[in-house]
Write a protein that holds these residues in place. Structure first.
Motif, mmCIF file in Angstrom:
data_model
loop_
_atom_site.group_PDB
_atom_site.id
_atom_site.type_symbol
_atom_site.label_atom_id
_atom_site.label_comp_id
_atom_site.label_asym_id
_atom_site.label_seq_id
_atom_site.Cartn_x
_atom_site.Cartn_y
_atom_site.Cartn_z
ATOM 1 N N GLY A 23 0.825 -1.199 0.000
ATOM 2 C CA GLY A 23 0.000 0.000 0.000
ATOM 3 C C GLY A 23 0.858 1.247 0.000
ATOM 4 O O GLY A 23 0.999 1.910 -1.036
ATOM 5 N N PRO A 24 1.494 1.578 1.120
ATOM 6 C CA PRO A 24 2.301 2.793 1.166
ATOM 7 C C PRO A 24 3.544 2.764 0.270
ATOM 8 O O PRO A 24 3.969 3.802 -0.231
ATOM 9 N N VAL A 25 4.146 1.604 0.090
ATOM 10 C CA VAL A 25 5.367 1.509 -0.723
ATOM 11 C C VAL A 25 5.101 0.821 -2.052
ATOM 12 O O VAL A 25 5.601 1.249 -3.098
ATOM 13 N N CYS A 26 4.324 -0.219 -2.029
ATOM 14 C CA CYS A 26 4.139 -1.065 -3.204
ATOM 15 C C CYS A 26 2.747 -1.690 -3.167
ATOM 16 O O CYS A 26 2.275 -2.108 -2.116
ATOM 17 N N ASP A 27 2.090 -1.733 -4.321
ATOM 18 C CA ASP A 27 0.842 -2.481 -4.435
ATOM 19 C C ASP A 27 1.235 -3.915 -4.778
ATOM 20 O O ASP A 27 1.371 -4.284 -5.937
ATOM 21 N N VAL A 28 1.454 -4.705 -3.732
ATOM 22 C CA VAL A 28 2.094 -6.018 -3.878
ATOM 23 C C VAL A 28 1.418 -6.879 -4.935
ATOM 24 O O VAL A 28 2.073 -7.474 -5.800
ATOM 25 N N PHE A 29 0.096 -6.965 -4.882
ATOM 26 C CA PHE A 29 -0.604 -7.911 -5.743
ATOM 27 C C PHE A 29 -1.238 -7.250 -6.969
ATOM 28 O O PHE A 29 -2.212 -7.760 -7.520
ATOM 29 N N ALA A 30 -0.646 -6.138 -7.408
ATOM 30 C CA ALA A 30 -1.178 -5.450 -8.587
ATOM 31 C C ALA A 30 -1.094 -6.315 -9.842
ATOM 32 O O ALA A 30 -1.979 -6.283 -10.694
ATOM 33 N N GLY A 31 -0.027 -7.070 -9.969
ATOM 34 C CA GLY A 31 0.165 -7.880 -11.162
ATOM 35 C C GLY A 31 -0.162 -9.349 -10.976
ATOM 36 O O GLY A 31 -0.244 -10.101 -11.952
ATOM 37 N N LEU A 32 -0.352 -9.758 -9.748
ATOM 38 C CA LEU A 32 -0.724 -11.138 -9.415
ATOM 39 C C LEU A 32 -1.797 -11.026 -8.342
ATOM 40 O O LEU A 32 -1.490 -10.927 -7.164
ATOM 41 N N PRO A 33 -3.063 -11.002 -8.746
ATOM 42 C CA PRO A 33 -4.142 -10.661 -7.822
ATOM 43 C C PRO A 33 -4.169 -11.514 -6.552
ATOM 44 O O PRO A 33 -3.986 -12.739 -6.603
ATOM 45 N N ALA A 34 -4.411 -10.838 -5.434
ATOM 46 C CA ALA A 34 -4.453 -11.521 -4.140
ATOM 47 C C ALA A 34 -5.464 -12.663 -4.111
ATOM 48 O O ALA A 34 -5.169 -13.737 -3.549
ATOM 49 N N PRO A 35 -6.669 -12.516 -4.691
ATOM 50 C CA PRO A 35 -7.607 -13.650 -4.680
ATOM 51 C C PRO A 35 -7.055 -14.888 -5.381
ATOM 52 O O PRO A 35 -7.326 -16.021 -4.953
ATOM 53 N N ASP A 36 -6.273 -14.679 -6.452
ATOM 54 C CA ASP A 36 -5.664 -15.821 -7.146
ATOM 55 C C ASP A 36 -4.657 -16.524 -6.244
ATOM 56 O O ASP A 36 -4.582 -17.764 -6.201
ATOM 57 N N VAL A 37 -3.865 -15.723 -5.527
ATOM 58 C CA VAL A 37 -2.895 -16.300 -4.596
ATOM 59 C C VAL A 37 -3.618 -17.033 -3.475
ATOM 60 O O VAL A 37 -3.219 -18.140 -3.083
ATOM 61 N N ALA A 38 -4.682 -16.436 -2.958
ATOM 62 C CA ALA A 38 -5.443 -17.080 -1.889
ATOM 63 C C ALA A 38 -5.991 -18.428 -2.349
ATOM 64 O O ALA A 38 -5.954 -19.417 -1.596
ATOM 65 N N ARG A 39 -6.489 -18.494 -3.580
ATOM 66 C CA ARG A 39 -7.011 -19.767 -4.097
ATOM 67 C C ARG A 39 -5.893 -20.794 -4.248
ATOM 68 O O ARG A 39 -6.079 -21.978 -3.960
ATOM 69 N N GLU A 40 -4.738 -20.336 -4.698
ATOM 70 C CA GLU A 40 -3.585 -21.236 -4.837
ATOM 71 C C GLU A 40 -3.193 -21.823 -3.478
ATOM 72 O O GLU A 40 -2.958 -23.033 -3.346
ATOM 73 N N LEU A 41 -3.148 -20.966 -2.471
ATOM 74 C CA LEU A 41 -2.788 -21.424 -1.129
ATOM 75 C C LEU A 41 -3.862 -22.332 -0.552
ATOM 76 O O LEU A 41 -3.560 -23.330 0.128
ATOM 77 N N THR A 42 -5.118 -21.997 -0.810
ATOM 78 C CA THR A 42 -6.223 -22.805 -0.292
ATOM 79 C C THR A 42 -6.200 -24.207 -0.868
ATOM 80 O O THR A 42 -6.468 -25.197 -0.162
ATOM 81 N N ALA A 43 -5.861 -24.317 -2.146
ATOM 82 C CA ALA A 43 -5.764 -25.649 -2.768
ATOM 83 C C ALA A 43 -4.675 -26.478 -2.090
ATOM 84 O O ALA A 43 -4.859 -27.678 -1.830
ATOM 85 N N LEU A 44 -3.532 -25.845 -1.807
ATOM 86 C CA LEU A 44 -2.456 -26.546 -1.110
ATOM 87 C C LEU A 44 -2.886 -26.971 0.287
ATOM 88 O O LEU A 44 -2.600 -28.081 0.741
ATOM 89 N N LEU A 45 -3.580 -26.063 0.967
ATOM 90 C CA LEU A 45 -4.019 -26.359 2.331
ATOM 91 C C LEU A 45 -5.059 -27.468 2.349
ATOM 92 O O LEU A 45 -5.010 -28.355 3.218
ATOM 93 N N SER A 46 -5.981 -27.446 1.397
ATOM 94 C CA SER A 46 -7.031 -28.468 1.336
ATOM 95 C C SER A 46 -6.456 -29.866 1.165
ATOM 96 O O SER A 46 -7.009 -30.847 1.671
ATOM 97 N N ALA A 47 -5.326 -29.955 0.454
ATOM 98 C CA ALA A 47 -4.685 -31.257 0.250
ATOM 99 C C ALA A 47 -4.144 -31.824 1.546
ATOM 100 O O ALA A 47 -3.975 -33.045 1.673
ATOM 101 N N GLN A 48 -3.853 -30.961 2.512
ATOM 102 C CA GLN A 48 -3.328 -31.416 3.800
ATOM 103 C C GLN A 48 -4.395 -31.493 4.874
ATOM 104 O O GLN A 48 -4.337 -32.336 5.757
ATOM 105 N N ASP A 49 -5.363 -30.567 4.821
ATOM 106 C CA ASP A 49 -6.378 -30.485 5.864
ATOM 107 C C ASP A 49 -7.667 -29.993 5.225
ATOM 108 O O ASP A 49 -7.817 -28.803 4.955
ATOM 109 N N GLU A 50 -8.582 -30.912 5.005
ATOM 110 C CA GLU A 50 -9.807 -30.572 4.273
ATOM 111 C C GLU A 50 -10.647 -29.524 5.008
ATOM 112 O O GLU A 50 -11.178 -28.602 4.390
#
Length: 229
Positions: A23-50
């Protein structure tokens, strides 16, 4: 009697500026949307803990997915943390230019307060972004996400206190610039002052409720105020 605006006064009293990163320095997920990252992480997590994966599927915030993963246990927590750090490093490579304050960092102005970054993002992604844009010389310390200790992320004052200790200064002489009321709560819990970056119209009211010491809608105002006589 001369009256100064809250932003100028707050900055004038700061010996160290602590910048939140996203935000103040960098819009971190401007080019890689945060919801896409969240879904990627959720898929990994679901494989370990449904069950944890089902809970994570209800958020589009990667940091919240990380919190849920750590709640599920140390193994899924570590795996999601590694994956999130890797995603953040990929994201900042696509994030574009820094905010105006990042392009004209406080360390390059006539007034030279110390500058550190305190972030719930990983140290690795902050370092990668600063190096990519030649800004590392202006930031003396980075306190990123505490490894395997999500409870120490803001609004916990731990990142601010850690940065102040590393810079050998009392945290009460620091000012945190952040884009969330969470940043204000962390700053005040540490005894520091806080400037709210209202990059969206509704945030000004939120910062008012959180009792931020000053509010700005434009990061360039930080650099301007630092050079004011």
């Amino acid at each position: 009697m001369t009256h100064t605006d809250p932003l100028t006064e707050t900055l004038a009293n700061a010996r160290v500026l602590l910048f939140d990163f996203d935000g103040p320095v960098c819009d971190v997920f401007a080019g890689l949307p945060a919801p896409d990252v969240a879904r990627e992480l959720t898929a990994l997590l679901s494989a370990q803990d449904e069950a944890a994966g089902a809970k994570a599927a209800r958020t589009d915030d990667p940091i919240e997915v990380l919190r849920i993963a750590h709640e599920a246990g140390s193994a899924p927590g570590r795996r999601i943390e590694r994956a999130l750090t890797a995603a953040e490093v990929r994201a900042v490579a696509r994030a574009g230019r820094p905010t105006p304050s990042g392009r004209s960092p406080p360390g390059s102005t006539r007034v030279r307060p110390g500058v550190a970054v305190v972030s719930d993002n990983s140290t690795e992604c902050v370092q990668a972004f600063l190096e990519l844009h030649g800004l590392q010389e202006y930031v003396t310390h980075i306190v990123g996400r505490p490894s395997e200790q999500p409870h120490l992320m803001k609004p916990n004052p731990f990142p601010l206190i850690t940065a102040a200790e590393q810079m050998h200064i009392d945290v009460t002489n620091c000012t945190l610039i952040g884009d969330s009321p969470t940043d204000v709560r962390a700053a005040h819990a540490a005894g520091a002052t806080a400037i709210g970056y209202a990059d969206e119209p509704h945030k000004a009211d939120l910062f008012g409720e959180a009792q931020a010491d000053a509010v700005t809608e434009h990061m360039q105002d930080i650099a301007v105020a630092l050079t004011a006589e």
